[in-house]
Design an enzyme around this catalytic site. Sequence first.
Site, PDB file in Angstrom:
ATOM      1  N   GLU A 263      13.755  59.933  28.819  1.00 47.55           N
ATOM      2  CA  GLU A 263      13.026  60.334  30.033  1.00 47.55           C
ATOM      3  C   GLU A 263      13.990  61.074  30.941  1.00 47.55           C
ATOM      4  O   GLU A 263      15.113  60.614  31.154  1.00 47.55           O
ATOM      5  CB  GLU A 263      12.532  59.120  30.845  1.00 47.55           C
ATOM      6  CG  GLU A 263      11.347  58.387  30.316  1.00 47.55           C
ATOM      7  CD  GLU A 263      10.932  57.231  31.249  1.00 47.55           C
ATOM      8  OE1 GLU A 263      11.357  57.193  32.412  1.00 47.55           O
ATOM      9  OE2 GLU A 263      10.182  56.353  30.777  1.00 47.55           O
ATOM     10  N   GLU A 319       0.402  60.822  37.533  1.00 42.85           N
ATOM     11  CA  GLU A 319      -0.346  59.601  37.202  1.00 42.85           C
ATOM     12  C   GLU A 319      -0.689  58.861  38.494  1.00 42.85           C
ATOM     13  O   GLU A 319       0.172  58.255  39.121  1.00 42.85           O
ATOM     14  CB  GLU A 319       0.484  58.736  36.251  1.00 42.85           C
ATOM     15  CG  GLU A 319       0.676  59.391  34.888  1.00 42.85           C
ATOM     16  CD  GLU A 319       1.704  58.668  34.026  1.00 42.85           C
ATOM     17  OE1 GLU A 319       1.408  57.562  33.547  1.00 42.85           O
ATOM     18  OE2 GLU A 319       2.811  59.204  33.856  1.00 42.85           O
ATOM     19  N   LYS A 322       0.110  54.841  39.535  1.00 42.60           N
ATOM     20  CA  LYS A 322       1.434  54.226  39.552  1.00 42.60           C
ATOM     21  C   LYS A 322       1.729  53.673  40.932  1.00 42.60           C
ATOM     22  O   LYS A 322       1.450  54.325  41.941  1.00 42.60           O
ATOM     23  CB  LYS A 322       2.479  55.259  39.183  1.00 42.60           C
ATOM     24  CG  LYS A 322       2.439  55.612  37.726  1.00 42.60           C
ATOM     25  CD  LYS A 322       3.642  56.430  37.379  1.00 42.60           C
ATOM     26  CE  LYS A 322       4.075  56.119  35.976  1.00 42.60           C
ATOM     27  NZ  LYS A 322       5.318  56.807  35.662  1.00 42.60           N
ATOM     28  N   GLU A 328       6.480  58.640  42.658  1.00 43.58           N
ATOM     29  CA  GLU A 328       6.090  58.020  41.393  1.00 43.58           C
ATOM     30  C   GLU A 328       4.831  58.627  40.783  1.00 43.58           C
ATOM     31  O   GLU A 328       4.661  58.643  39.576  1.00 43.58           O
ATOM     32  CB  GLU A 328       5.856  56.521  41.594  1.00 43.58           C
ATOM     33  CG  GLU A 328       7.124  55.729  41.734  1.00 43.58           C
ATOM     34  CD  GLU A 328       8.048  55.924  40.560  1.00 43.58           C
ATOM     35  OE1 GLU A 328       7.573  55.794  39.421  1.00 43.58           O
ATOM     36  OE2 GLU A 328       9.223  56.234  40.780  1.00 43.58           O
TER      37      GLU A 328
END
Length: 444
Positions: A263, A319, A322, A328
């Site tokens: 990542e 997303e 999250k 985030e």
Amino acid sequence: MEDHSTFPRFLIILFITGVARSVASIGINYGQIANNLPSSDDAVELVKSIGATKVKLYDADPNVLKAFANTGVEVMVGLGNEYLTKMKDPKQAQAWIKANLQPYLPATKITSIFVGNEVLTFNDTSLTSNLLPAMQSVHTALVNQGLDKQITVTTTHSLAVLETSYPPSAGAFRPDLAPCLGPILSFQAKTGSPFLINAYPYFAYKANPKQVPLEFVLFQPNQGMVDPSSNLHYDNMLFAQIDAVYSALESLGYAKLPVHISETGWPSKGDQDEAGANLENAKKYNGNLIKMAMSTSKKGTPCRPNSDFNIYVFALFNENMKPGPTSERNYGLFKPDGTPAYPLGFSLASAPNDIVHNNTGTPPTSSTGYLSISSASSLERCRLLGPSLSFLLPLNQKKDTGARQWGEEQWQNEKGVKGVPSSLHAMSLYWSRKEKWLWSSGTS
Ligand SMILES: *[C@@H]1O[C@H](CO)[C@@H](O)[C@H](O)[C@H]1NC(C)=O
Ligand SMILES: *[C@@H]1O[C@H](CO)[C@@H](O)[C@H](O)[C@H]1NC(C)=O
């Protein structure tokens, strides 16, 4: 540039004979902690549109595995931390593989399973003690099914497994982790799987925006720094982080284990107190990173110049579910409606000599770094070769005194201030906690 003209043919020969040392490729993390994402078929097209040939999942979602069938995209599946206890049992591991992976093979090119995410930095002794046994029984199950040659077993780590990350040559694991890391590394060396690390220069910048030069974390032109012991020159933080991991592995006797970045990424939006989280920086970080990964003219890091540079960008989508600060929910290259979150800022068509194509139509063109969905399939026939790397500094600035001084100051800070994490440590504890939450909310 002129001497690049012989490159494409040369490479084609290498591909054909199968001895290519370095293949331009990029991977992307496909997380789904959201309630507004497009279908997995659409996701496949988006993955292709950035030229990615590898995708990393956090589970083994059947819809996703089906969608990637016959695409040629390599898939890494994940077994979350909540599976470790169960997977310790070889029978359960075997049953899981039979039920969750085998139905999709070989159409879906599953090449790897990561067992557990950042387990060691949770400091949870029962989780930690289950990690290696779970990895072992998953591997044994693969052996029993005759799949171990095509599917490797690994686990991902936070950069916080390092006690020292600067200078890169001094990279060392947390001493308390060595006893459990040793056997895991030995297992990985025997079974031939890479060491996976999640590395975020963004966190280092956010923690210390006044001291960490933005250009250095964003792969922009900068004087870089020199490792005072190895004398190697670093012009970006990600490479410094990767080489710190190589040094740490070397000190435990695993110099040959390849390091892959499972990542890395940069958020395009953040809260007021999240320095650096904005569209412009995300575009520079991910655009430069992908450009570099797709290039064959620059290979490994200063410490491992001949190793492939293997990365999975985080992430495909923003997303929305999250937890945590705004950043985030804003790591995606794409918005949920499938449009790019920002242009990646390079052109796949700007250097025709750099693209080998053999399709009847025109080569895919894009001034944004994304290929249009309709031309995405032509990507399989294309290789992006050696785009301009003019943003990288000439290495003859190695002796630059300013860079050296800056590097030495960082080194002094690290050594001098006990208990204060290095500004070059990318992973915060916060990140680990967030992942724990995510993983305990697991899937299937
Ligand atoms: C885990 O332990 C290390 C070393 O004792 C400590 O520095 C770190 O803060 C701990 N991490 C968490 C998430 O508690
Ligand atoms: C392109 O493909 C055609 C037909 O598949 C083939 O005959 C030709 O040799 C190829 N050209 C190159 C440059 O590879």
